[in-house]
Design an enzyme around this catalytic site. Sequence first.
Site: not given
Ligand code: NAD
Length: 430
Positions: A115, A199
């Site tokens: 990571k 995802t």
């Molecule tokens: P992203 O940056 O596209 O979106 C994150 C979202 O969370 C945004 O809408 C942001 O406004 C919101 N957010 C941030 N802080 C917040 C809070 N305190 N309360 C409510 N909303 C909040 O990120 P993503 O890629 O969608 O990732 C989100 C989660 O999914 C993370 O935990 C990430 O590790 C996990 N994840 C993502 C992927 C991927 O392929 N993108 C894969 C596996 C896991």
Amino acid sequence: MQADVSVGGAAAESDLFARSIARVQQAAKHARIDPETLLRLSAPRRTVEVSLPLRMDDGSLRTFRGYRVQYDDARGPFKGGIRFHPQVDIAEVKSLALWMALKCAVVDIPFGGGKGGVEVDPRQLSLAETERLSRAYVRAIADVIGVDRDVPAPDVYTNSRTMAWMADEYASVVREHAPGVITGKPIGLGGSLGRDDATARGGYYVLKEIEALRDWKPSEIRVAIQGFGNAGQHFAKLVHKDGYRVVAVCDSRGGVYSPEGLGIRQIIEHKTEQGRLPDVGEKIDGTALLTLDVDVLVPAALEDQLTAKNAKDVKAKVVIELANGPTTAEADAILHDKGTLVVPDVLANAGGVTVSWFEWLQNRAGIYWELEEVHKKLRRTMQAQFRTLHARMTELGVPMRTAAYATALERLDRALSATGTAKDFQKGRR
Ligand code: NAD
């Protein structure tokens, strides 16, 4: 079997990484593994910390701290996303890297866990500053990544454009075409069809399994989603299209709630154009959303959202963890006792890394698959692993996370023990 694994003193107890290791140790009690496997997995193989000087648009200079943690590569190259967020720290990156090692083993793909992250609020940077930072980060870690060494991908506040900058920068550092070094790239640069919503789609395929098991009618099922980025938005779109009632969504600025269900297409359009959610339904904050009267709760933002404080008030019957680490160990126990099914992150959001693996395979082969093929292969992986873990969870009477960790540890053990264990050497076994 348990090895004696120490991860630090009292100060470390509150540390996310120490808590993550403790949960792995707990789950290991249900796994048939050599004690050395836990010892080997008690710390990352390599931790890289870099300082990134960045010339800002106004001419001033700022420095940002970045990390790359390579946790374990016994099953294949290190694999894991890069997060740009002000709260990124070493404990978080180490935990996320450990979870990646477990996740790749849960979906049984030939990758290890890694990571990366930069401590920055990208919302405060211009696009040009974000590009310079992304390129600087890759230059700083270029020596330790590579198609067969360590393969980054997007995570919170990074996306396919960030990956395009990073892949481009890496190619200019090594002076060769190396698209497989980074996944989650735009299609034009060798990205895979279906990676953008992978995802969420993986989580959606899990939901379809639960729907069949519980004989659910989608129109009667209310869903709340915390976090409306890549994972949350795509999940909302998929389940809404399927007839589920998405009643609440939120991002970091707050959320909207309507018990009758929200118009997801309109909300996504507004968020894409204006960068924020529209004023529809009732306003709700991200914490209140977690305890709404819904059937399915989908944390899709950050870690430690469901805790000892609020878990007892969660009304959802099913939690699908699209976010990494949204549920603390205490909350897990409370939810398990209440009969809430928590589909753990290492399975629920593993669709992303699974399609990243597809992308890596396509880059290496130079042959590109049709979208239907990506979906079919992803569905098969998610279904098979959900069924395996559901059966094991039921057999052991433990939370699904414990079943997932135990299964992952056994798969990791097969790689880590292959070169011999203490028992082999003490007995002189060949
Ligand atoms: P992203 O940056 O596209 O979106 C994150 C979202 O969370 C945004 O809408 C942001 O406004 C919101 N957010 C941030 N802080 C917040 C809070 N305190 N309360 C409510 N909303 C909040 O990120 P993503 O890629 O969608 O990732 C989100 C989660 O999914 C993370 O935990 C990430 O590790 C996990 N994840 C993502 C992927 C991927 O392929 N993108 C894969 C596996 C896991």
